[in-house]
Design a protein around this motif. Sequence first.
Motif, PDB file in Angstrom:
ATOM      1  N   ALA A  75     -20.659 -13.828  31.615  1.00  0.00           N
ATOM      2  CA  ALA A  75     -20.362 -14.022  30.194  1.00  0.00           C
ATOM      3  C   ALA A  75     -18.882 -13.800  29.902  1.00  0.00           C
ATOM      4  CB  ALA A  75     -21.211 -13.066  29.349  1.00  0.00           C
ATOM      5  N   LEU A  76     -18.286 -12.779  30.514  1.00  0.00           N
ATOM      6  CA  LEU A  76     -16.859 -12.524  30.315  1.00  0.00           C
ATOM      7  C   LEU A  76     -16.023 -13.659  30.897  1.00  0.00           C
ATOM      8  CD1 LEU A  76     -16.740  -8.700  31.085  1.00  0.00           C
ATOM      9  CD2 LEU A  76     -16.010  -9.767  28.945  1.00  0.00           C
ATOM     10  N   GLN A  77     -16.378 -14.127  32.074  1.00  0.00           N
ATOM     11  CA  GLN A  77     -15.629 -15.225  32.685  1.00  0.00           C
ATOM     12  C   GLN A  77     -15.772 -16.510  31.877  1.00  0.00           C
ATOM     13  OE1 GLN A  77     -17.206 -15.235  36.677  1.00  0.00           O
ATOM     14  NE2 GLN A  77     -15.758 -13.686  37.401  1.00  0.00           N
ATOM     15  N   ALA A  78     -16.955 -16.738  31.324  1.00  0.00           N
ATOM     16  CA  ALA A  78     -17.170 -17.927  30.490  1.00  0.00           C
ATOM     17  C   ALA A  78     -16.313 -17.886  29.237  1.00  0.00           C
ATOM     18  CB  ALA A  78     -18.643 -18.049  30.122  1.00  0.00           C
ATOM     19  N   ALA A  79     -15.981 -16.675  28.788  1.00  0.00           N
ATOM     20  CA  ALA A  79     -15.126 -16.516  27.614  1.00  0.00           C
ATOM     21  C   ALA A  79     -13.641 -16.549  27.978  1.00  0.00           C
ATOM     22  CB  ALA A  79     -15.455 -15.210  26.897  1.00  0.00           C
ATOM     23  N   GLY A  80     -13.342 -16.777  29.253  1.00  0.00           N
ATOM     24  CA  GLY A  80     -11.951 -16.899  29.680  1.00  0.00           C
ATOM     25  C   GLY A  80     -11.310 -15.618  30.162  1.00  0.00           C
ATOM     26  N   HIS A  81     -12.109 -14.586  30.425  1.00  0.00           N
ATOM     27  CA  HIS A  81     -11.565 -13.296  30.834  1.00  0.00           C
ATOM     28  C   HIS A  81     -11.728 -13.082  32.335  1.00  0.00           C
ATOM     29  CE1 HIS A  81     -11.248 -12.603  26.596  1.00  0.00           C
ATOM     30  NE2 HIS A  81     -12.553 -12.568  26.424  1.00  0.00           N
ATOM     31  N   GLN A  82     -10.949 -12.150  32.875  1.00  0.00           N
ATOM     32  CA  GLN A  82     -11.019 -11.810  34.299  1.00  0.00           C
ATOM     33  C   GLN A  82     -11.947 -10.606  34.473  1.00  0.00           C
ATOM     34  OE1 GLN A  82      -7.023 -11.936  36.384  1.00  0.00           O
ATOM     35  NE2 GLN A  82      -6.326 -11.900  34.260  1.00  0.00           N
ATOM     36  N   ALA A  83     -12.998 -10.793  35.255  1.00  0.00           N
ATOM     37  CA  ALA A  83     -13.958  -9.709  35.439  1.00  0.00           C
ATOM     38  C   ALA A  83     -14.665  -9.863  36.769  1.00  0.00           C
ATOM     39  CB  ALA A  83     -14.976  -9.695  34.302  1.00  0.00           C
ATOM     40  N   GLU A  84     -15.073  -8.726  37.335  1.00  0.00           N
ATOM     41  CA  GLU A  84     -15.868  -8.712  38.559  1.00  0.00           C
ATOM     42  C   GLU A  84     -16.863  -7.564  38.472  1.00  0.00           C
ATOM     43  OE1 GLU A  84     -13.722  -7.840  42.112  1.00  0.00           O
ATOM     44  OE2 GLU A  84     -12.966  -5.903  41.380  1.00  0.00           O
ATOM     45  N   ALA A  85     -17.942  -7.676  39.239  1.00  0.00           N
ATOM     46  CA  ALA A  85     -18.981  -6.656  39.260  1.00  0.00           C
ATOM     47  C   ALA A  85     -18.850  -5.791  40.507  1.00  0.00           C
ATOM     48  CB  ALA A  85     -20.359  -7.303  39.220  1.00  0.00           C
ATOM     49  N   LEU A  86     -19.160  -4.503  40.343  1.00  0.00           N
ATOM     50  CA  LEU A  86     -19.221  -3.590  41.478  1.00  0.00           C
ATOM     51  C   LEU A  86     -20.462  -2.721  41.283  1.00  0.00           C
ATOM     52  CD1 LEU A  86     -18.123  -2.310  44.043  1.00  0.00           C
ATOM     53  CD2 LEU A  86     -16.626  -0.886  42.637  1.00  0.00           C
ATOM     54  N   ALA A  87     -21.566  -3.104  41.934  1.00  0.00           N
ATOM     55  CA  ALA A  87     -22.805  -2.338  41.840  1.00  0.00           C
ATOM     56  C   ALA A  87     -22.644  -1.049  42.634  1.00  0.00           C
ATOM     57  CB  ALA A  87     -23.976  -3.157  42.351  1.00  0.00           C
ATOM     58  N   LEU A  88     -22.722   0.089  41.930  1.00  0.00           N
ATOM     59  CA  LEU A  88     -22.394   1.362  42.576  1.00  0.00           C
ATOM     60  C   LEU A  88     -23.028   2.508  41.793  1.00  0.00           C
ATOM     61  CD1 LEU A  88     -20.590   2.867  44.709  1.00  0.00           C
ATOM     62  CD2 LEU A  88     -18.789   2.877  42.970  1.00  0.00           C
TER      63      LEU A  88
END
Length: 250
Positions: free
Chosen positions: A56-69
């Motif tokens: 959703a963040l990337q679709a809005a044009g933002h830089q984001a990544e997930a880190l499951a931890l």
Amino acid sequence: MKLPTTPSLRLDGRRALVTGASQGIGLAAACALAQAGAAVTLVARNAQRLDELVAALQAAGHQAEALALDVQDLDAVQSALRGRRFDILVNNAGTNRPKPIDQVCAEDYAAVMDLNVRALYFLTQAVVEHMPQGASVINVSSQMGHVGAANRSLYCASKSAVEGMTRAMAVELGPRGIRVNSVCPTFIETPMTAPFFQEPGFLEAVLAKIPLGRLGQLEDVMGPVVFLASPAAALVTGSALMVDGGWTAH
């Protein structure tokens, strides 16, 4: 005449790590930092939920990544963060088990203190090792780190510890150019606080202590997080930014 210029609230080119980012204040903080231009790493245990939020963040044009931890797994934290550099850390992961003091058990104590204090401390230790000058650590604390409340002796103890760590870390890391501050919200309407307001009379009692006369919303915390992360707060460290509607002004 040369006039002073307001420091920027933009975070372009900076990398941010937000714990407990799958919902509530953590998600709001991640969105705020991303909207200000930072590349944000969202940390939580629920990998599927993180992937949805990152999309959703990337679709809005933002830089984001997930880190499951799981931030309570100190070995996993060290392994996941080894060599990674962040300019901003938001320590948001936390929990609460409100009970009368005579009903608090050792399991409750471990659950609250391990996440709210131990995990925060050692994750910060892992991140600041690689933080550059000008970096910012933001601990999501609470008004309950500054006042007392019935049925919240354990939570108040954990957040008081966060306040103490914030000040001590600010003193120790200041010479390295790393700022450390806390954000101290009142009751914010989130999935974690929703059950509290089902208790008879609880909402009325809370509102009676807030001079502004309303509960907090996620948006109320987003601006303070961006401010503390940004150059606009370049001389702010060791501080607790109250976002409590005036609760602690009594």
